[in-house]
Enzyme design. Structure first.
Site, PDB file in Angstrom:
ATOM      1  N   ARG A 180       5.256   5.696  -7.353  1.00  0.00           N
ATOM      2  CA  ARG A 180       5.937   4.922  -6.313  1.00  0.00           C
ATOM      3  C   ARG A 180       7.004   4.030  -6.940  1.00  0.00           C
ATOM      4  O   ARG A 180       8.103   3.889  -6.388  1.00  0.00           O
ATOM      5  CB  ARG A 180       4.930   4.067  -5.524  1.00  0.00           C
ATOM      6  CG  ARG A 180       3.986   4.877  -4.661  1.00  0.00           C
ATOM      7  CD  ARG A 180       3.072   3.985  -3.833  1.00  0.00           C
ATOM      8  NE  ARG A 180       3.805   3.267  -2.801  1.00  0.00           N
ATOM      9  CZ  ARG A 180       3.294   2.272  -2.075  1.00  0.00           C
ATOM     10  NH1 ARG A 180       2.042   1.874  -2.294  1.00  0.00           N
ATOM     11  NH2 ARG A 180       4.013   1.686  -1.144  1.00  0.00           N
ATOM     12  N   CYS A 238       3.531  -5.702  -5.225  1.00  0.00           N
ATOM     13  CA  CYS A 238       2.944  -4.374  -5.027  1.00  0.00           C
ATOM     14  C   CYS A 238       3.549  -3.796  -3.755  1.00  0.00           C
ATOM     15  O   CYS A 238       4.741  -3.936  -3.526  1.00  0.00           O
ATOM     16  CB  CYS A 238       1.417  -4.460  -4.948  1.00  0.00           C
ATOM     17  SG  CYS A 238       0.837  -5.557  -3.627  1.00  0.00           S
TER      18      CYS A 238
END
Length: 282
Positions: A180, A238
Site C-alpha cells: 500500500r 497508517c
C-alpha cells in the site's frame, strides 16, 4: 510505566489493592465480507467470553468520530468518548489495561486515545485475549461508573500539515503494508501511495507470529535502522489512525516517543490537492 503488560502481570495486579480497569476493545478491519458471512461483531465476541471484570468498548462509536473529511476514524467527540470511558468504570486514580483479540491494533488505539485525553496510567495486554489463560466470564459486566474527564492534547496529535513537515524535517513512518505504501494496491482509499518523504515501516513487523511485541532491544534496533536515532521528532500514520497507534505503541516499548497522525492516509488521500508519492523507501 511500561506501555504493555503481560498476562501474568495482569493476573497478579488484578488481585492487588488497586486493580486496573479492564477494557475489551475487540475489533477487526473488514475490507470485504465473504458471501453469507456477517461482519465481525466485537460485542458478541465479548459476551461469549472475556476477562472477568472487563467492559466492552466499541472502537467505531466510542474511540472514533464519524467518517468524513477527517478520515475514516477521526478523533471522537469528547463528550461521547468521556461518557463511554466513565460508563466503563475508567477513573483518573486507577490504572487501565486494554486488550483486543490479539492483533493489538484496536487496543493500541484505545491506549493512545486515553493518553491523548490525559489518563496517567494505561497499558495494553501484550498478545491480547489469546495470551490470557485465566478464568473467563460471559455476558456483560456491571461496574461502578468512573470519573474520568478527558483533557485533550495531553500528548501531541499531528495534523496533515504537521505530517508533511515532519516527513521533510524529521521522520514520518508509514505503518501500513508495504504494497500500500508503494502504491501497488489500495483496497480502501481513493488512491494508493504515501506521503512524500515518509518511510515504510509496517507495524506487522513489530510483533511475533502470536501477536506479542518483539523484545524492546530488537524494536530499538529496527527503528534505529529506519532513522529514529538521527532525528529529534518521530511521527506515524497508517490508513485511518488505528494500526498507526500500534506502531506508536511499539516505539514506546522501544523507549521512543512518537506522534500519531490520526487522519492518516484516509484523510490525506481524500484531498486531491495533497501530493502522493509511490515506489519503495527513499
Amino acid at each position: 510505566m511500561n506501555a504493555i503488560i503481560s498476562a501474568a502481570e495482569l493476573a497478579s495486579e488484578s488481585k492487588g489493592p488497586n486493580p486496573p480497569v479492564l477494557l475489551d476493545v475487540r475489533w477487526q478491519l473488514t475490507l470485504a465480507t465473504a458471501a453469507g458471512q456477517p461482519p465481525f461483531d466485537g460485542r458478541a465476541a465479548y459476551e461469549a467470553g472475556h476477562i472477568p471484570g472487563a467492559v466492552y468498548v466499541d472502537l467505531d462509536t466510542a474511540l472514533a468520530g464519524p467518517a468524513g473529511t477527517g478520515g475514516r476514524h477521526p478523533l471522537p467527540d469528547l463528550d461521547v468518548f468521556g461518557a463511554a470511558m466513565r460508563a466503563a468504570g475508567v477513573r483518573a486514580d486507577r490504572p487501565v489495561v486494554v486488550y483486543d483479540g490479539g492483533q493489538g491494533w484496536a487496543a493500541a488505539r484505545a491506549w493512545w486515545l486515553l493518553r491523548w485525553a490525559g489518563h496517567p496510567s494505561v497499558r495494553v495486554l501484550d498478545g491480547g485475549l489469546a495470551a490470557w489463560s485465566g478464568e473467563s466470564a460471559t455476558g456483560t459486566e456491571s461496574v461502578e461508573p468512573g470519573d474520568f474527564v478527558p483533557r485533550p492534547d495531553s500528548i501531541p496529535a499531528l495534523t496533515a500539515d504537521d505530517a508533511a513537515v515532519l516527513a521533510r524535517e524529521g521522520l514520518l513512518l508509514d505503518a501500513r503494508a508495504g504494497e500500500r505504501y508503494r502504491g501497488e494496491v489500495e483496497p480502501i482509499d481513493r488512491v494508493g501511495g504515501h506521503i512524500p518523504g515518509a518511510v515504510s515501516a509496517p507495524t506487522t513487523e513489530n510483533v511475533t507470529p502470536d501477536g506479542r511485541f518483539l523484545p524492546a532491544a530488537q524494536l530499538t534496533e529496527r527503528f534505529d535502522a529506519l532513522g529514529t536515532s538521527a532525528v529529534s521528532r518521530v511521527g506515524v500514520y497508517c490508513g485511518s489512525g488505528v494500526s498507526g497507534a500500534h506502531e506508536v505503541l511499539a516505539l514506546a516499548v522501544a523507549g521512543i516517543e512518537a506522534e500519531l497522525y490520526v487522519g492518516s492516509w484516509s484523510e490525506w488521500s481524500a484531498d486531491e490537492s495533497r501530493p502522493v508519492a509511490t515506489g519503495p523507501n527513499p
